[in-house]
Design a protein around this motif. Structure first.
Motif, mmCIF file in Angstrom:
data_model
loop_
_atom_site.group_PDB
_atom_site.id
_atom_site.type_symbol
_atom_site.label_atom_id
_atom_site.label_comp_id
_atom_site.label_asym_id
_atom_site.label_seq_id
_atom_site.Cartn_x
_atom_site.Cartn_y
_atom_site.Cartn_z
ATOM 1 N N ILE A 167 20.744 -56.756 3.056
ATOM 2 C CA ILE A 167 20.374 -57.548 4.227
ATOM 3 C C ILE A 167 18.855 -57.519 4.439
ATOM 4 C CG2 ILE A 167 20.515 -57.667 6.751
ATOM 5 C CD1 ILE A 167 23.377 -56.687 6.545
ATOM 6 N N GLY A 168 18.260 -58.713 4.484
ATOM 7 C CA GLY A 168 16.831 -58.825 4.751
ATOM 8 C C GLY A 168 15.924 -58.343 3.646
ATOM 9 N N ALA A 169 16.473 -57.990 2.488
ATOM 10 C CA ALA A 169 15.639 -57.541 1.369
ATOM 11 C C ALA A 169 14.942 -58.729 0.713
ATOM 12 C CB ALA A 169 16.478 -56.790 0.342
ATOM 13 N N ALA A 170 13.819 -58.452 0.046
ATOM 14 C CA ALA A 170 13.078 -59.492 -0.658
ATOM 15 C C ALA A 170 12.770 -59.022 -2.072
ATOM 16 C CB ALA A 170 11.781 -59.825 0.074
ATOM 17 N N VAL A 171 12.921 -59.944 -3.018
ATOM 18 C CA VAL A 171 12.604 -59.675 -4.418
ATOM 19 C C VAL A 171 11.418 -60.560 -4.778
ATOM 20 C CG1 VAL A 171 13.429 -59.750 -6.795
ATOM 21 C CG2 VAL A 171 15.002 -59.110 -4.942
ATOM 22 N N SER A 172 10.343 -59.941 -5.243
ATOM 23 C CA SER A 172 9.122 -60.682 -5.545
ATOM 24 C C SER A 172 9.312 -61.620 -6.735
ATOM 25 C CB SER A 172 7.983 -59.698 -5.827
ATOM 26 O OG SER A 172 6.760 -60.379 -5.979
ATOM 27 N N HIS A 173 8.457 -62.627 -6.782
ATOM 28 C CA HIS A 173 8.451 -63.634 -7.841
ATOM 29 C C HIS A 173 8.464 -62.997 -9.233
ATOM 30 C CE1 HIS A 173 7.228 -67.589 -9.547
ATOM 31 N NE2 HIS A 173 6.580 -66.838 -10.426
ATOM 32 N N GLY A 174 9.328 -63.521 -10.104
ATOM 33 C CA GLY A 174 9.321 -63.143 -11.503
ATOM 34 C C GLY A 174 9.978 -61.820 -11.835
ATOM 35 N N ARG A 175 10.667 -61.205 -10.884
ATOM 36 C CA ARG A 175 11.273 -59.896 -11.131
ATOM 37 C C ARG A 175 12.655 -60.038 -11.774
ATOM 38 N NH1 ARG A 175 7.751 -57.040 -12.163
ATOM 39 N NH2 ARG A 175 6.763 -59.067 -12.354
ATOM 40 N N THR A 176 13.090 -58.960 -12.425
ATOM 41 C CA THR A 176 14.432 -58.858 -12.983
ATOM 42 C C THR A 176 15.166 -57.724 -12.284
ATOM 43 O OG1 THR A 176 13.802 -59.705 -15.159
ATOM 44 C CG2 THR A 176 15.787 -58.338 -15.050
ATOM 45 N N VAL A 177 16.376 -58.010 -11.840
ATOM 46 C CA VAL A 177 17.259 -57.005 -11.245
ATOM 47 C C VAL A 177 18.457 -56.871 -12.179
ATOM 48 C CG1 VAL A 177 18.693 -56.400 -9.263
ATOM 49 C CG2 VAL A 177 16.495 -57.561 -8.902
#
Length: 217
Positions: A167-177
């Motif tokens: 909830i409310g988390a952000a993943v920066s541009h170009g990242r891999t999860v």
């Protein structure tokens, strides 16, 4: 145009929101909800609850929506239904969700109210994009992955199968999860996260490895 009859698997809060979306969208008509060992004559939101056991035996020609928010349980349910011969798992999108033209979306995925999906993105099967989530341009979201309410994924990201963005988390541009990774609620991920890893904080750091198959919710 007549509505397509569907059965919703699950009787929790997630199913309640999906049922609202189904009714508002005008494409489907909820015939029943499916649960394990319901009380005789039980109902949910004014629709009957069917026992999953007999339904799996008798209903394989019917369309079903798997309304289970937790990814492991959702995957287990899909396996049960496919093994029983079910093959119709429509994707569902809330009327207020916005999906750019040309976005690919897999079977059984759900886009809840206020979701935004931008161009060049591909959404796998049985994903959940929860209320207000944003999936930016040119991303891929693996099968069974989920974005919690208010989660934001920047452009050109790769979110692995079964991963969960809190909830409310952000993943920066170009990242891999990586597959089955979890990004904790309110976190900001500026690094790549590996498979089965739990990350949290601002900026997010690796907290620990997760046991394969561990639930999130």
């Amino acid at each position: 145009m007549p509505r397509v009859p569907v059965h919703i698997v699950g009787c929790g809060g997630h199913a309640k929101v999906i049922a609202m979306m189904v009714e508002a969208g005008g494409q489907f008509d909820t015939v029943s909800f499916i649960d394990r060992n319901p009380a005789e004559g039980a109902s949910f939101l004014g629709r009957p609850i069917q026992d999953e056991g007999p339904f799996l035996e008798d209903g394989c020609g019917e369309a079903v929506i798997i309304a289970l928010g937790e990814g492991v349980r959702r995957r287990e349910a899909v396996t049960r239904y496919k093994q029983a011969g079910f093959s119709s798992f429509p994707a569902v999108m809330a009327p207020s969700a916005e999906m750019a033209e040309g976005v690919l979306i897999g079977e059984g995925s759900v886009l809840m109210p206020g979701v935004i999906v931008n161009p060049g993105t591909e959404i796998g099967a049985f994903c959940v994009l929860n209320t207000g989530a944003i999936l930016e341009h040119d991303c891929t979201l693996g099968d069974y992955a989920a974005l919690a309410p208010g989660a934001t994924v920047g452009g050109d990201c790769r979110i692995g199968a079964g991963a969960y963005i809190g909830i409310g988390a952000a993943v920066s541009h170009g990242r891999t999860v990586g597959p089955n990774a979890v990004i904790g609620g309110g976190s900001f991920l500026a690094s790549d996260a590996g498979a089965d890893e739990l990350w949290g904080g601002v900026p997010a750091v690796l907290i620990r490895k997760r046991a394969p198959g561990a639930t999130v919710l």
